[in-house]
Write a protein that holds these residues in place. Sequence first.
Motif, PDB file in Angstrom:
ATOM      1  N   SER A 175       0.684  -1.258   0.309  1.00  0.00           N
ATOM      2  CA  SER A 175       0.174  -0.288   0.240  1.00  0.00           C
ATOM      3  C   SER A 175       0.618   1.320   0.184  1.00  0.00           C
ATOM      4  O   SER A 175       0.102   1.861  -0.636  1.00  0.00           O
ATOM      5  N   TYR A 176       1.956   0.983   0.705  1.00  0.00           N
ATOM      6  CA  TYR A 176       2.825   2.378   0.784  1.00  0.00           C
ATOM      7  C   TYR A 176       3.916   2.773  -0.691  1.00  0.00           C
ATOM      8  O   TYR A 176       3.521   4.060  -0.946  1.00  0.00           O
ATOM      9  N   TYR A 177       4.187   2.118  -1.123  1.00  0.00           N
ATOM     10  CA  TYR A 177       4.447   1.892  -2.788  1.00  0.00           C
ATOM     11  C   TYR A 177       3.524   2.477  -3.471  1.00  0.00           C
ATOM     12  O   TYR A 177       3.672   3.001  -4.336  1.00  0.00           O
ATOM     13  N   GLY A 178       3.169   1.727  -3.445  1.00  0.00           N
ATOM     14  CA  GLY A 178       1.741   2.409  -4.362  1.00  0.00           C
ATOM     15  C   GLY A 178       0.994   3.470  -4.671  1.00  0.00           C
ATOM     16  O   GLY A 178       0.769   4.354  -5.633  1.00  0.00           O
ATOM     17  N   LEU A 179       1.061   4.083  -2.761  1.00  0.00           N
ATOM     18  CA  LEU A 179       0.866   5.393  -2.855  1.00  0.00           C
ATOM     19  C   LEU A 179       2.243   6.056  -3.459  1.00  0.00           C
ATOM     20  O   LEU A 179       1.387   7.398  -4.021  1.00  0.00           O
ATOM     21  N   VAL A 180       2.792   6.322  -3.042  1.00  0.00           N
ATOM     22  CA  VAL A 180       4.620   6.498  -3.740  1.00  0.00           C
ATOM     23  C   VAL A 180       4.038   6.946  -5.325  1.00  0.00           C
ATOM     24  O   VAL A 180       5.036   8.129  -5.372  1.00  0.00           O
ATOM     25  N   LEU A 181       4.153   5.140  -6.435  1.00  0.00           N
ATOM     26  CA  LEU A 181       3.859   5.928  -6.869  1.00  0.00           C
ATOM     27  C   LEU A 181       2.990   6.211  -8.133  1.00  0.00           C
ATOM     28  O   LEU A 181       3.198   7.274  -8.825  1.00  0.00           O
ATOM     29  N   ARG A 182       1.512   6.363  -7.001  1.00  0.00           N
ATOM     30  CA  ARG A 182       0.605   7.680  -7.413  1.00  0.00           C
ATOM     31  C   ARG A 182       1.225   9.138  -7.439  1.00  0.00           C
ATOM     32  O   ARG A 182       0.035   9.751  -8.425  1.00  0.00           O
ATOM     33  N   ALA A 183       2.121   9.837  -6.794  1.00  0.00           N
ATOM     34  CA  ALA A 183       2.681  11.042  -6.862  1.00  0.00           C
ATOM     35  C   ALA A 183       2.942  11.037  -7.831  1.00  0.00           C
ATOM     36  O   ALA A 183       2.954  12.781  -8.560  1.00  0.00           O
ATOM     37  N   VAL A 184       3.760   9.835  -8.829  1.00  0.00           N
ATOM     38  CA  VAL A 184       3.577  10.984 -10.660  1.00  0.00           C
ATOM     39  C   VAL A 184       3.126  11.318 -11.037  1.00  0.00           C
ATOM     40  O   VAL A 184       3.025  12.018 -11.896  1.00  0.00           O
ATOM     41  N   SER A 185       1.602  10.735 -10.703  1.00  0.00           N
ATOM     42  CA  SER A 185       0.316  11.540 -12.050  1.00  0.00           C
ATOM     43  C   SER A 185      -0.233  12.336 -11.172  1.00  0.00           C
ATOM     44  O   SER A 185      -1.724  13.271 -11.611  1.00  0.00           O
ATOM     45  N   LEU A 186      -0.057  13.122  -9.914  1.00  0.00           N
ATOM     46  CA  LEU A 186      -0.450  13.659  -9.594  1.00  0.00           C
ATOM     47  C   LEU A 186       0.153  15.011 -10.054  1.00  0.00           C
ATOM     48  O   LEU A 186       1.691  15.236 -10.280  1.00  0.00           O
ATOM     49  N   PRO A 187      -0.489  16.903  -9.762  1.00  0.00           N
ATOM     50  CA  PRO A 187      -0.561  17.390 -10.038  1.00  0.00           C
ATOM     51  C   PRO A 187       0.987  18.115  -9.369  1.00  0.00           C
ATOM     52  O   PRO A 187       1.211  17.297  -8.319  1.00  0.00           O
ATOM     53  N   GLY A 188       2.445  19.229  -9.932  1.00  0.00           N
ATOM     54  CA  GLY A 188       3.012  19.665  -9.792  1.00  0.00           C
ATOM     55  C   GLY A 188       4.078  18.739  -9.750  1.00  0.00           C
ATOM     56  O   GLY A 188       4.239  17.201 -10.517  1.00  0.00           O
ATOM     57  N   ASP A 189       6.012  18.499  -9.459  1.00  0.00           N
ATOM     58  CA  ASP A 189       6.586  18.103 -10.056  1.00  0.00           C
ATOM     59  C   ASP A 189       6.657  16.729  -9.006  1.00  0.00           C
ATOM     60  O   ASP A 189       6.313  16.908  -7.552  1.00  0.00           O
ATOM     61  N   VAL A 190       8.253  15.838  -9.800  1.00  0.00           N
ATOM     62  CA  VAL A 190       7.966  14.402  -8.879  1.00  0.00           C
ATOM     63  C   VAL A 190       8.387  14.782  -7.116  1.00  0.00           C
ATOM     64  O   VAL A 190       8.146  14.102  -6.688  1.00  0.00           O
ATOM     65  N   PHE A 191       9.416  15.644  -7.601  1.00  0.00           N
ATOM     66  CA  PHE A 191      10.679  16.075  -7.047  1.00  0.00           C
ATOM     67  C   PHE A 191       9.374  16.406  -5.360  1.00  0.00           C
ATOM     68  O   PHE A 191       9.589  16.574  -3.986  1.00  0.00           O
ATOM     69  N   THR A 192       9.272  17.668  -5.649  1.00  0.00           N
ATOM     70  CA  THR A 192       8.302  17.982  -4.459  1.00  0.00           C
ATOM     71  C   THR A 192       7.288  17.501  -3.841  1.00  0.00           C
ATOM     72  O   THR A 192       6.801  17.120  -2.621  1.00  0.00           O
ATOM     73  N   ASN A 193       6.423  16.849  -4.925  1.00  0.00           N
ATOM     74  CA  ASN A 193       5.824  15.937  -4.310  1.00  0.00           C
ATOM     75  C   ASN A 193       5.834  14.486  -3.249  1.00  0.00           C
ATOM     76  O   ASN A 193       5.383  14.100  -2.117  1.00  0.00           O
ATOM     77  N   ASN A 194       7.313  14.187  -3.879  1.00  0.00           N
ATOM     78  CA  ASN A 194       7.564  12.934  -3.535  1.00  0.00           C
ATOM     79  C   ASN A 194       8.031  14.267  -1.488  1.00  0.00           C
ATOM     80  O   ASN A 194       7.822  12.928  -0.397  1.00  0.00           O
ATOM     81  N   ALA A 195       8.836  15.210  -1.692  1.00  0.00           N
ATOM     82  CA  ALA A 195       9.266  15.310  -0.886  1.00  0.00           C
ATOM     83  C   ALA A 195       8.432  15.757   0.474  1.00  0.00           C
ATOM     84  O   ALA A 195       7.822  15.821   1.576  1.00  0.00           O
ATOM     85  N   LEU A 196       7.243  16.412  -0.246  1.00  0.00           N
ATOM     86  CA  LEU A 196       5.781  16.548   0.655  1.00  0.00           C
ATOM     87  C   LEU A 196       4.928  15.922   1.398  1.00  0.00           C
ATOM     88  O   LEU A 196       4.558  15.696   2.452  1.00  0.00           O
ATOM     89  N   GLY A 197       5.404  14.434   0.399  1.00  0.00           N
ATOM     90  CA  GLY A 197       4.728  13.255   1.132  1.00  0.00           C
ATOM     91  C   GLY A 197       5.331  12.581   2.454  1.00  0.00           C
ATOM     92  O   GLY A 197       4.656  12.111   3.661  1.00  0.00           O
ATOM     93  N   LEU A 198       6.156  12.836   1.923  1.00  0.00           N
ATOM     94  CA  LEU A 198       7.813  12.808   3.342  1.00  0.00           C
ATOM     95  C   LEU A 198       7.612  13.368   4.674  1.00  0.00           C
ATOM     96  O   LEU A 198       7.424  13.479   5.630  1.00  0.00           O
ATOM     97  N   LEU A 199       7.176  14.987   4.197  1.00  0.00           N
ATOM     98  CA  LEU A 199       7.203  15.497   5.604  1.00  0.00           C
ATOM     99  C   LEU A 199       5.951  15.569   5.611  1.00  0.00           C
ATOM    100  O   LEU A 199       5.617  15.582   7.588  1.00  0.00           O
ATOM    101  N   VAL A 200       5.083  15.241   5.738  1.00  0.00           N
ATOM    102  CA  VAL A 200       3.249  14.614   6.249  1.00  0.00           C
ATOM    103  C   VAL A 200       3.790  13.453   6.938  1.00  0.00           C
ATOM    104  O   VAL A 200       3.145  13.507   7.737  1.00  0.00           O
ATOM    105  N   GLU A 201       4.780  12.637   7.290  1.00  0.00           N
ATOM    106  CA  GLU A 201       5.001  11.541   7.472  1.00  0.00           C
ATOM    107  C   GLU A 201       5.675  11.333   8.884  1.00  0.00           C
ATOM    108  O   GLU A 201       5.731  10.783   9.896  1.00  0.00           O
ATOM    109  N   LEU A 202       6.302  12.916   8.954  1.00  0.00           N
ATOM    110  CA  LEU A 202       6.628  13.494  10.004  1.00  0.00           C
ATOM    111  C   LEU A 202       6.107  13.427  11.854  1.00  0.00           C
ATOM    112  O   LEU A 202       6.290  13.162  12.274  1.00  0.00           O
ATOM    113  N   PRO A 203       4.924  13.994  11.148  1.00  0.00           N
ATOM    114  CA  PRO A 203       4.138  14.260  12.425  1.00  0.00           C
ATOM    115  C   PRO A 203       3.027  13.231  12.896  1.00  0.00           C
ATOM    116  O   PRO A 203       2.996  12.835  13.742  1.00  0.00           O
ATOM    117  N   ALA A 204       2.777  12.216  11.652  1.00  0.00           N
ATOM    118  CA  ALA A 204       1.806  11.282  11.838  1.00  0.00           C
ATOM    119  C   ALA A 204       2.698  10.131  11.936  1.00  0.00           C
ATOM    120  O   ALA A 204       2.230   9.104  13.492  1.00  0.00           O
TER     121      ALA A 204
END
Length: 362
Positions: free
Chosen positions: A201-230
């Motif tokens: 499930s985790y890597y499936g969501l990571v792969l979906r970041a490629v199809s999301l709006p914005g560049d892949v670098f920022t989307n990946n960083a945002l995905g990791l940033l939200v994991e910090l408080p979680a």
Amino acid sequence: LHVGQYASALAPNAWVYLIARHFVGVGVGCTSLTTFVIGTEYAPRSRATAIKAGWSYFSLIGGIAQSFAAKAMYDMLPGYNWRLLTLVMSTPLLIWTVFAYFLIAESPRWMLVKRGVPAATEALARVARRNGKTAMLQTFQLRPPKDGTDDGGATPFKEEEQAQASAGAGRVDGSRDLCCHPHLRMRVLMALVLWFSIAFSYYGLVLRAVSLPGDVFTNNALGLLVELPALAIGIFLLDAFGRKRTTLLLFLLLGAGSFTIMIWTTDFGRLFLNLAGRAVSGAGFAAVYLWSSELFPTSLRHSAMGLGSMSARIGSVIAPFAARVGDLLPLPEALAADVPLLMFGFSAVVAGLVGMVMLPET
């Protein structure tokens, strides 16, 4: 690991690259697992949850730094390519390895189980001398572990399990003990389901970041940033409500989030839910690591965690193919894009329920 990293960056063809990445995969799997295990075996019981689950912070910070470094190199260097990124990212690990060889001591808990009280006492004495705590050497005395094992925070076994674990003490072939004894085998199988599902499930969501709006670098960083408080919230829940209920909650939330993405059609909504799913799955990964490490005694923990890590690798390997399975079905484009989310969500819900029913609290 280092040989594979540098060889992959300099690979002249695809075959050399594949062989080099094989060594990288072996190295990453082994080092991440052994780092976690030795850290948990040094952790005092009063701070076990924070130390065992909190180790994920370092991998998150490293991933965030990698995302920003890759974006900076992409924007600023005209000759940017994946080879240069691999070389740059490999250097800090090489430096750390040199220092780690001299700074990290063998686990006294492992020494106690495998080599007895004198070896474990000496291992603790080396740590105490290095930390300037030699006075403490006069205030404690190690005793042989009960029934030939050291639980290391593991759930107490029944008598027949203790006998089996005791018979296995001092042997290296822990995997055979895990597979042959019915109680241990059931725990391993259920833990494998959790490991597979959370990685899938985790890597499936990571792969979906490629199809999301914005560049892949920022989307990946945002995905990791939200994991910090979680992760901080996950550590609190693991202490407050226990490993079992917290893991079930995180898996159910992950499944519910995956299903919700399917019916939320706006770009912002999908990005928000994807990031929320990344946060929940990151905390779920830490919960699975922690719970699994406490289900088995020290003499078998490394084997059990190794099997769990292997199961997670299988899940992460299958995730990219599952993310494209909708393209193979005769479905409308919008519906085909939701098929992987259905698979990721269903996997998380089923694994959470299986763990809740079949595995004990620790």
